[in-house]
Write a protein that holds these residues in place. Structure first.
Motif, PDB file in Angstrom:
ATOM      1  N   LYS A  44       0.731  -1.545   0.108  1.00 23.62           N
ATOM      2  CA  LYS A  44       0.172  -0.215   0.480  1.00 23.62           C
ATOM      3  C   LYS A  44       0.536   1.101  -0.093  1.00 23.62           C
ATOM      4  O   LYS A  44       0.411   2.526  -0.928  1.00 23.62           O
ATOM      5  CB  LYS A  44      -1.558   0.029   1.422  1.00 23.62           C
ATOM      6  N   GLN A  45       2.022   0.852   0.696  1.00 25.73           N
ATOM      7  CA  GLN A  45       3.187   2.365   0.930  1.00 25.73           C
ATOM      8  C   GLN A  45       3.915   2.613  -0.113  1.00 25.73           C
ATOM      9  O   GLN A  45       3.940   3.579  -1.164  1.00 25.73           O
ATOM     10  CB  GLN A  45       3.661   2.353   2.344  1.00 25.73           C
ATOM     11  N   ILE A  46       3.851   1.269  -1.004  1.00 28.05           N
ATOM     12  CA  ILE A  46       4.147   1.179  -2.390  1.00 28.05           C
ATOM     13  C   ILE A  46       3.566   2.431  -3.334  1.00 28.05           C
ATOM     14  O   ILE A  46       3.940   3.297  -3.963  1.00 28.05           O
ATOM     15  CB  ILE A  46       5.278   0.023  -3.158  1.00 28.05           C
ATOM     16  N   GLU A  47       2.208   1.780  -3.587  1.00 26.46           N
ATOM     17  CA  GLU A  47       1.035   2.284  -4.425  1.00 26.46           C
ATOM     18  C   GLU A  47       1.174   3.965  -4.157  1.00 26.46           C
ATOM     19  O   GLU A  47       0.926   4.117  -5.415  1.00 26.46           O
ATOM     20  CB  GLU A  47       0.483   1.704  -4.251  1.00 26.46           C
ATOM     21  N   GLU A  48       1.175   3.733  -3.309  1.00 26.83           N
ATOM     22  CA  GLU A  48       0.853   5.855  -2.151  1.00 26.83           C
ATOM     23  C   GLU A  48       1.738   6.197  -3.277  1.00 26.83           C
ATOM     24  O   GLU A  48       2.014   7.817  -3.396  1.00 26.83           O
ATOM     25  CB  GLU A  48       0.549   5.798  -1.204  1.00 26.83           C
ATOM     26  N   ALA A  49       3.371   5.646  -2.801  1.00 29.22           N
ATOM     27  CA  ALA A  49       4.298   6.177  -3.006  1.00 29.22           C
ATOM     28  C   ALA A  49       3.861   6.654  -4.540  1.00 29.22           C
ATOM     29  O   ALA A  49       5.086   8.003  -5.423  1.00 29.22           O
ATOM     30  CB  ALA A  49       5.919   6.396  -2.554  1.00 29.22           C
ATOM     31  N   ILE A  50       4.083   6.079  -5.821  1.00 27.42           N
ATOM     32  CA  ILE A  50       4.722   6.168  -7.106  1.00 27.42           C
ATOM     33  C   ILE A  50       3.226   7.186  -7.199  1.00 27.42           C
ATOM     34  O   ILE A  50       2.871   7.109  -9.253  1.00 27.42           O
ATOM     35  CB  ILE A  50       5.118   4.799  -7.332  1.00 27.42           C
ATOM     36  N   GLY A  51       2.587   6.441  -7.582  1.00 29.14           N
ATOM     37  CA  GLY A  51       0.675   7.667  -6.919  1.00 29.14           C
ATOM     38  C   GLY A  51       0.035   6.545  -8.159  1.00 29.14           C
ATOM     39  O   GLY A  51      -0.385   6.999  -8.866  1.00 29.14           O
ATOM     40  N   THR A  52      -0.307   5.158  -7.913  1.00 29.59           N
ATOM     41  CA  THR A  52      -0.264   4.305  -9.123  1.00 29.59           C
ATOM     42  C   THR A  52      -0.913   3.098  -8.680  1.00 29.59           C
ATOM     43  O   THR A  52      -0.471   3.066  -7.272  1.00 29.59           O
ATOM     44  CB  THR A  52      -0.054   3.999 -10.272  1.00 29.59           C
ATOM     45  N   THR A  53      -2.009   2.764  -9.393  1.00 29.68           N
ATOM     46  CA  THR A  53      -1.900   0.773  -8.258  1.00 29.68           C
ATOM     47  C   THR A  53      -1.486   0.138  -9.545  1.00 29.68           C
ATOM     48  O   THR A  53      -1.062   0.052 -10.646  1.00 29.68           O
ATOM     49  CB  THR A  53      -3.432   0.911  -8.332  1.00 29.68           C
ATOM     50  N   LEU A  54      -0.816  -1.143  -8.543  1.00 28.77           N
ATOM     51  CA  LEU A  54       0.257  -1.687  -9.249  1.00 28.77           C
ATOM     52  C   LEU A  54      -0.827  -3.238  -9.224  1.00 28.77           C
ATOM     53  O   LEU A  54      -0.416  -4.398 -10.124  1.00 28.77           O
ATOM     54  CB  LEU A  54       1.386  -2.111  -8.431  1.00 28.77           C
TER      55      LEU A  54
END
Length: 320
Positions: A44-54
């Motif tokens: 969740k932190q990674i997706e928030e940091a890059i601004g997109t859903t993986l």
């Protein structure tokens, strides 16, 4: 504009790839050695940091979005580069030292290799041996193992190595059941109880022979290891084809047929091309080639007497 990927670490890429491979969080967490909640929180932190859903969350698991597919492809390239660099650096050791991971089947380890491993350790005490018992083709490119010891007529083309001997197989039974093995009528053997390797080893010609020539009701016992097969014959569960170096080493067993040339398989020492000049790998390959060469006659069905022939000539695997 700040680079959203700047704060991503290699562990983040590993986590994304693990979730993609496992298609879910619990298996991904087990793969990378953390708990389920840590994977959920960090993803969740990674997706928030890059601004997109993986990943798209479905009832059947986690599916990659287009952005996720790009990051997984990048993670794979990074992983390949790190692994390749690690292999090249491992080849620059100044002397034989460090951990050496060797994969081999249990039958070869128990009936041939353990005394050689002990002698190798006495000669090279700075090398620590990590033995992985497996009949499967571990990925030496990814360093699941450094050296593979395998019985095969088709070594992987991406590996290099040495063909040391040809492992002979013959039909064995208990001596107490066959007091005069020379008088055995081969045509009547199909009516005996048999032991055989399981279907997971169905590529072996000895397995195919039983499937073709022995009535299914006469196959009393199946097992998925060659060592277990020999134990079953010795326990009286039935007759069966086993390597001569295993059968001849057991006084309670006798050969019921001569070695069957069609069942034989080459014995190979294999490694990855990037590792073949690493001192610990080179020392191990040279040492085992010499020791196995002394036992070649025994391995090839010549009986218990060891000959003093020179070590078997080194031969390259197809890729070398």
């Amino acid at each position: 504009m700040a680079d959203p990927f700047k704060n991503l670490a290699w562990d983040d890429f590993r986590l994304i790839k693990a979730v993609a491979d496992a298609k879910g969080l619990p298996a991904a967490a087990a793969q990378i050695g953390v708990n389920h909640s840590t994977v959920f929180r960090r993803l969740k932190q990674i997706e928030e940091a890059i601004g997109t859903t993986l990943f798209e969350r479905h009832r059947t698991g986690y599916a990659l979005t287009p952005a996720g597919e790009e990051l997984v492809a990048l993670a794979q390239r990074l992983d390949d580069e790190i692994t390749s660099t690690g292999r090249r650096i491992a080849g620059r050791e100044p002397a034989p030292c460090g951990e050496l991971r060797v994969t081999t089947p249990d039958s070869l380890l128990i009936h041939l290799l353990i005394p050689m491993m002990a002698d190798f350790r006495r000669r090279y005490p700075q090398v620590q041996l990590d033995i992985v018992l497996s009949n499967q083709a571990l990925n030496l490119s990814r360093r699941d193992a450094d050296v593979a010891i395998r019985a095969t007529d088709n070594p992987p083309e991406n590996l290099v190595g040495r063909r040391l001997a040809r492992i002979a197989w013959a039909l064995y039974g208990r001596a107490e059941d066959f007091p005069d093995p020379a008088a055995v009528d081969e045509a009547s053997l199909s009516t005996c109880n048999w032991v055989a390797l399981g279907e997971t080893m169905g590529a072996l010609k000895a397995v195919k022979y039983v499937q073709k020539h022995v009535p299914p009701e006469n196959v009393a016992y199946r097992v998925n290891t060659v060592l277990g097969l020999a134990e079953a014959v010795e326990a009286g569960l039935g007759i069966g084809h086993i390597p001569c170096m295993i059968g001849d080493a057991r006084p309670s067993l006798v050969r019921l047929t001569p070695p069957v040339p069609d069942f034989a398989a080459d014995l190979w020492l294999l490694t990855h091309p990037d590792l073949r000049h690493a001192p610990r790998v080179r020392a191990f390959l040279d040492f085992l080639a010499e020791q196995i060469g002394k036992h070649r006659r025994f391995i090839e069905g010549g009986g218990l007497l060891l000959d003093a022939a020179p070590p078997a000539a080194a031969e390259p695997a197809p890729a070398e």
